[in-house]
Design an enzyme around this catalytic site. Structure first.
Site, PDB file in Angstrom:
ATOM      1  N   GLY A  12       0.910  -1.644  -0.352  1.00 51.35           N
ATOM      2  CA  GLY A  12      -0.096  -0.101  -0.054  1.00 51.35           C
ATOM      3  C   GLY A  12       0.873   1.239   0.491  1.00 51.35           C
ATOM      4  CE1 TYR A  13       1.535   8.205  -0.429  1.00 52.43           C
ATOM      5  CE2 TYR A  13      -0.168   8.337   0.802  1.00 52.43           C
ATOM      6  CZ  TYR A  13       0.859   9.003   0.175  1.00 52.43           C
ATOM      7  OH  TYR A  13       1.361  10.209   0.563  1.00 52.43           O
ATOM      8  CB  SER A 126      -5.271   8.031  12.628  1.00 47.74           C
ATOM      9  OG  SER A 126      -5.642   8.362  11.644  1.00 47.74           O
ATOM     10  CE1 TYR A 150      -8.069   4.142   9.431  1.00 46.45           C
ATOM     11  CE2 TYR A 150      -8.433   6.051   9.873  1.00 46.45           C
ATOM     12  CZ  TYR A 150      -8.301   4.826   9.602  1.00 46.45           C
ATOM     13  OH  TYR A 150      -6.882   4.954   9.107  1.00 46.45           O
ATOM     14  CE  LYS A 154      -6.399   2.583  11.913  1.00 42.33           C
ATOM     15  NZ  LYS A 154      -4.995   1.296  11.704  1.00 42.33           N
ATOM     16  CG  PHE A 179      -0.794  14.813  12.627  1.00 41.78           C
ATOM     17  CD1 PHE A 179      -0.740  13.473  13.815  1.00 41.78           C
ATOM     18  CD2 PHE A 179      -1.967  15.434  13.062  1.00 41.78           C
ATOM     19  CE1 PHE A 179      -0.849  13.200  14.833  1.00 41.78           C
ATOM     20  CE2 PHE A 179      -2.192  15.293  14.929  1.00 41.78           C
ATOM     21  CZ  PHE A 179      -2.129  14.588  15.170  1.00 41.78           C
ATOM     22  CG  ASN A 180      -4.132  15.300   7.415  1.00 40.91           C
ATOM     23  OD1 ASN A 180      -3.852  14.318   8.638  1.00 40.91           O
ATOM     24  ND2 ASN A 180      -5.131  14.797   6.260  1.00 40.91           N
ATOM     25  CG  ASN A 200      -7.585  11.557   2.119  1.00 42.33           C
ATOM     26  OD1 ASN A 200      -7.333   9.838   1.916  1.00 42.33           O
ATOM     27  ND2 ASN A 200      -8.659  11.965   3.357  1.00 42.33           N
ATOM     28  NE  ARG A 232      -7.994  17.310   8.446  1.00 39.86           N
ATOM     29  CZ  ARG A 232      -8.626  18.387   8.970  1.00 39.86           C
ATOM     30  NH1 ARG A 232      -8.587  19.761   9.112  1.00 39.86           N
ATOM     31  NH2 ARG A 232      -9.779  18.317   8.835  1.00 39.86           N
TER      32      ARG A 232
HETATM   33  P1  NAD Z   1      -3.435   1.581   1.908  1.00 37.98           P
HETATM   34  O1  NAD Z   1      -4.738   0.897   2.014  1.00 37.98           O
HETATM   35  O2  NAD Z   1      -2.177   1.787   0.718  1.00 37.98           O
HETATM   36  O3  NAD Z   1      -2.762   0.106   2.236  1.00 37.98           O
HETATM   37  C1  NAD Z   1      -3.378  -0.965   3.334  1.00 37.98           C
HETATM   38  C2  NAD Z   1      -2.745  -2.059   2.602  1.00 37.98           C
HETATM   39  O4  NAD Z   1      -3.681  -3.663   3.162  1.00 37.98           O
HETATM   40  C3  NAD Z   1      -3.593  -2.091   1.444  1.00 37.98           C
HETATM   41  O5  NAD Z   1      -1.909  -2.252  -0.132  1.00 37.98           O
HETATM   42  C4  NAD Z   1      -4.375  -3.034   0.878  1.00 37.98           C
HETATM   43  O6  NAD Z   1      -4.308  -4.334   0.167  1.00 37.98           O
HETATM   44  C5  NAD Z   1      -4.067  -4.108   2.701  1.00 37.98           C
HETATM   45  N1  NAD Z   1      -4.954  -4.751   3.209  1.00 37.98           N
HETATM   46  C6  NAD Z   1      -6.153  -4.682   3.326  1.00 37.98           C
HETATM   47  N2  NAD Z   1      -6.979  -4.750   3.662  1.00 37.98           N
HETATM   48  C7  NAD Z   1      -5.764  -6.284   3.980  1.00 37.98           C
HETATM   49  C8  NAD Z   1      -6.319  -8.220   5.075  1.00 37.98           C
HETATM   50  N3  NAD Z   1      -6.985  -8.021   5.207  1.00 37.98           N
HETATM   51  N4  NAD Z   1      -5.448  -8.521   4.719  1.00 37.98           N
HETATM   52  C9  NAD Z   1      -3.921  -8.153   4.235  1.00 37.98           C
HETATM   53  N5  NAD Z   1      -3.674  -6.526   3.395  1.00 37.98           N
HETATM   54  C10 NAD Z   1      -4.114  -5.978   3.636  1.00 37.98           C
HETATM   55  O7  NAD Z   1      -3.423   2.238   2.983  1.00 37.98           O
HETATM   56  P2  NAD Z   1      -1.742   3.776   3.472  1.00 37.98           P
HETATM   57  O8  NAD Z   1      -2.239   4.605   3.356  1.00 37.98           O
HETATM   58  O9  NAD Z   1      -1.440   3.066   3.081  1.00 37.98           O
HETATM   59  O10 NAD Z   1      -2.358   3.079   5.149  1.00 37.98           O
HETATM   60  C11 NAD Z   1      -1.899   1.947   6.091  1.00 37.98           C
HETATM   61  C12 NAD Z   1      -1.897   2.213   7.005  1.00 37.98           C
HETATM   62  O11 NAD Z   1      -1.643   3.968   7.696  1.00 37.98           O
HETATM   63  C13 NAD Z   1      -3.229   1.626   7.979  1.00 37.98           C
HETATM   64  O12 NAD Z   1      -3.594   1.184   8.759  1.00 37.98           O
HETATM   65  C14 NAD Z   1      -4.260   4.008   8.127  1.00 37.98           C
HETATM   66  O13 NAD Z   1      -5.183   3.514   8.814  1.00 37.98           O
HETATM   67  C15 NAD Z   1      -2.900   4.175   8.481  1.00 37.98           C
HETATM   68  N6  NAD Z   1      -3.326   5.349   8.724  1.00 37.98           N
HETATM   69  C16 NAD Z   1      -3.115   5.739   7.361  1.00 37.98           C
HETATM   70  C17 NAD Z   1      -3.292   7.738   7.307  1.00 37.98           C
HETATM   71  C18 NAD Z   1      -3.985   7.927   5.911  1.00 37.98           C
HETATM   72  O14 NAD Z   1      -4.233   8.989   5.430  1.00 37.98           O
HETATM   73  N7  NAD Z   1      -2.904   6.821   4.722  1.00 37.98           N
HETATM   74  C19 NAD Z   1      -3.451   8.442   8.134  1.00 37.98           C
HETATM   75  C20 NAD Z   1      -3.399   7.643   9.022  1.00 37.98           C
HETATM   76  C21 NAD Z   1      -3.579   6.196   9.332  1.00 37.98           C
HETATM   77  N1  UFG Z   2     -10.948  19.140   1.370  1.00 36.15           N
HETATM   78  C1  UFG Z   2     -11.337  19.653   1.131  1.00 36.15           C
HETATM   79  N2  UFG Z   2     -11.900  19.097  -0.076  1.00 36.15           N
HETATM   80  C2  UFG Z   2     -11.939  17.776  -1.044  1.00 36.15           C
HETATM   81  C3  UFG Z   2     -11.084  17.823   0.153  1.00 36.15           C
HETATM   82  C4  UFG Z   2     -10.752  17.168   1.940  1.00 36.15           C
HETATM   83  O1  UFG Z   2     -11.320  21.140   0.947  1.00 36.15           O
HETATM   84  O2  UFG Z   2     -12.165  17.601  -1.773  1.00 36.15           O
HETATM   85  C5  UFG Z   2     -10.529  20.469   3.407  1.00 36.15           C
HETATM   86  C6  UFG Z   2     -11.138  18.661   4.379  1.00 36.15           C
HETATM   87  O3  UFG Z   2     -11.991  19.920   4.497  1.00 36.15           O
HETATM   88  C7  UFG Z   2      -9.961  19.458   5.506  1.00 36.15           C
HETATM   89  C8  UFG Z   2      -8.379  18.863   4.130  1.00 36.15           C
HETATM   90  O4  UFG Z   2      -9.119  19.611   2.932  1.00 36.15           O
HETATM   91  O5  UFG Z   2      -9.810  20.049   5.681  1.00 36.15           O
HETATM   92  C9  UFG Z   2      -8.423  18.021   4.443  1.00 36.15           C
HETATM   93  O6  UFG Z   2      -8.993  16.755   4.271  1.00 36.15           O
HETATM   94  P1  UFG Z   2      -8.405  15.139   3.880  1.00 36.15           P
HETATM   95  O7  UFG Z   2      -9.993  14.283   3.804  1.00 36.15           O
HETATM   96  O8  UFG Z   2      -7.552  15.142   3.056  1.00 36.15           O
HETATM   97  O9  UFG Z   2      -8.287  14.469   5.627  1.00 36.15           O
HETATM   98  P2  UFG Z   2      -8.673  14.927   6.833  1.00 36.15           P
HETATM   99  O10 UFG Z   2      -7.468  15.984   7.574  1.00 36.15           O
HETATM  100  O11 UFG Z   2      -9.858  14.736   6.702  1.00 36.15           O
HETATM  101  O12 UFG Z   2      -8.648  13.253   6.763  1.00 36.15           O
HETATM  102  C10 UFG Z   2      -7.001  11.987   6.898  1.00 36.15           C
HETATM  103  C11 UFG Z   2      -7.599  10.977   7.196  1.00 36.15           C
HETATM  104  C12 UFG Z   2      -8.413  10.532   8.188  1.00 36.15           C
HETATM  105  C13 UFG Z   2      -7.688  10.566   9.385  1.00 36.15           C
HETATM  106  C14 UFG Z   2      -6.719  12.296   8.801  1.00 36.15           C
HETATM  107  C15 UFG Z   2      -5.904  11.972  10.164  1.00 36.15           C
HETATM  108  O13 UFG Z   2      -8.708  10.587   5.282  1.00 36.15           O
HETATM  109  O14 UFG Z   2      -8.703   9.021   8.301  1.00 36.15           O
HETATM  110  O15 UFG Z   2      -6.589  12.562   8.418  1.00 36.15           O
HETATM  111  O16 UFG Z   2      -4.943  11.384  10.205  1.00 36.15           O
HETATM  112  F1  UFG Z   2      -7.661  10.890  10.515  1.00 36.15           F
END
Ligand code: NAD
Ligand code: UFG
Length: 337
Positions: A12-13, A126, A150, A154, A179-180, A200, A232
């Site tokens: 993943g990412y 998160s 969600y 966590k 964070f983000n 996002n 953010r």
């Molecule tokens: P992502 O979806 O890109 O990565 C998650 C990966 O887990 C994916 O490759 C998916 O295929 C795999 N996966 C999901 N379910 C699975 C399962 N049951 N078995 C095996 N693999 C599985 O997401 P990401 O943005 O890389 O996030 C990674 C972690 O960080 C997650 O736990 C997410 O909750 C946490 N997180 C992400 C953000 C964000 O904004 N991206 C912020 C805070 C926390």
């Molecule tokens: N926003 C817009 N337009 C869009 C998308 C977002 O104005 O099309 C704004 C939102 O209102 C917010 C900011 O951009 O003010 C950031 O929004 P994101 O959706 O990118 O991120 P969030 O902070 O809302 O949420 C993300 C993850 C959550 C996590 C949080 C903190 O989606 O799961 O970051 O880690 F909890």
């Protein structure tokens, strides 16, 4: 000392960037991913970046047999656990899927670790665990507030790990509250690649820059922030990846658990992000002010001191580098599947 690491969700990412950082730090890494939110082609791209063969196992963290086999084959020293479902809106519609993967999957993983005597784990948490925090920058001592399923998963994951650590001091647990995350690897071979219309901000802006979406909706301009739009703490995904290497180092060196925010300590508004992306892509980015998005938090900014104190973690890359690397990645169309 090189360690053997299991990286769940490593396709993943954030996981793919952390794979690169761990391999560059000399560790041996095995990825387990079921590709529910990743492309199979990421394996080849990780090989191009690191110059080393990748071990990428297709499987599910909820499958105890898969896990037992992997632990028997590899004698892992630690797990870095990314695998989870992460879309807030989807979690409201399908809460049981979120509890199943994020809580049930974690339980199955921890049981497999116990059985194998592997008791070091870094867990992806998160800022969402803070809900709407009382203070910004938000310290790790702020209370848990679930805003959606969600976020609840966590919180439950963190609490399960905490009780596990209390049950047996052999456990060393690193909880990292991101964070983000934003931006992409400098090679432009890996990055965030949402399959649907992104929720996002940064990936949405990227699609407008590419011309795949028409305009950005700015969700509210009447918040109590300098320009009225949401603020953010965006953190470059390569900085975030490095935080995991430091967290593991700390677990191996001290044997103590830790729980830290990973952010920069600096916030940017939606309009500032759009302006920065515009500088990076040198294109017009049409946007309009829209209604506030339900459940949105006005300001999320990390208190970043604890991560610096405990892990020696400091971010190195700013918003301009996040936007530039994102643009380089999304416009490198050859790298996408
Ligand atoms: P992502 O979806 O890109 O990565 C998650 C990966 O887990 C994916 O490759 C998916 O295929 C795999 N996966 C999901 N379910 C699975 C399962 N049951 N078995 C095996 N693999 C599985 O997401 P990401 O943005 O890389 O996030 C990674 C972690 O960080 C997650 O736990 C997410 O909750 C946490 N997180 C992400 C953000 C964000 O904004 N991206 C912020 C805070 C926390
Ligand atoms: N926003 C817009 N337009 C869009 C998308 C977002 O104005 O099309 C704004 C939102 O209102 C917010 C900011 O951009 O003010 C950031 O929004 P994101 O959706 O990118 O991120 P969030 O902070 O809302 O949420 C993300 C993850 C959550 C996590 C949080 C903190 O989606 O799961 O970051 O880690 F909890």
């Amino acid at each position: 000392m090189p360690k053997r690491i299991l990286l769940t969700g490593g396709a993943g990412y954030i996981g793919s960037h952390t794979y690169v950082a761990l391999v560059e730090a000399g560790h041996e890494v095995v990825i387990l991913d079921n590709f529910v939110n990743a492309h199979r082609s990421v394996g080849g791209r990780l090989e191009r970046i690191t110059g080393k063969p990748v071990t990428l196992v297709e499987g599910d963290i909820r499958n105890a047999v898969t896990l037992a086999t992997l632990f028997a084959e590899h004698a892992f020293d630690a797990v870095v656990h990314f695998a989870a479902l992460k879309a807030v809106g989807e979690s409201m519609a399908r809460p049981l899927d979120y509890f199943d993967v994020n809580v049930g999957g974690l339980t199955t993983l921890l049981r497999a670790m116990e059985a194998a005597g592997c008791r070091r784990i870094v867990f992806s948490s998160s800022a969402t665990v803070y809900g709407v925090p009382d203070e910004a920058p938000t310290p790790e001592t702020a209370e848990f507030r679930a805003m959606n399923p969600y976020g609840q998963t966590k919180i439950l994951g963190e609490q399960m790990l905490d009780w596990l650590g209390q049950s047996n001091p052999d456990w060393a647990i690193g909880i990292l509250r991101y964070f983000n995350p934003a931006g992409a690897h400098g090679s432009a071979l890996i990055g965030e690649d949402p399959r649907d219309i992104p929720n996002n901000l940064m990936p949405f802006v990227a699609k407008v820059a590419l011309g795949e979406l028409e305009r950005i909706s700015v969700f509210g301009d009447d918040y109590d922030t300098p320009d009225g739009t949401g603020v953010r703490d965006y953190i470059h995904v390569e900085d975030l990846a490095r935080g995991h290497v430091l967290s593991l180092d700390r677990l191996f060196e001290s044997g103590d658990s830790h729980c830290v925010n990973l952010g920069t300590g600096r916030g940017y508004s939606v309009l500032e992000v759009i302006a920065a992306y515009k500088r990076a892509c040198n294109r017009d980015l049409p946007h309009t002010i829209a209604e506030r998005r339900a459940g949105d938090v006005p300001v999320y900014v990390a208190s970043a001191e604890k991560a610096e104190e405990i892990l020696g973690f400091r971010t190195e890359k700013g918003l301009d580098e996040m936007c530039a690397s994102s643009w380089k990645w999304v416009s490198n169309t050859g790298a996408h599947e």
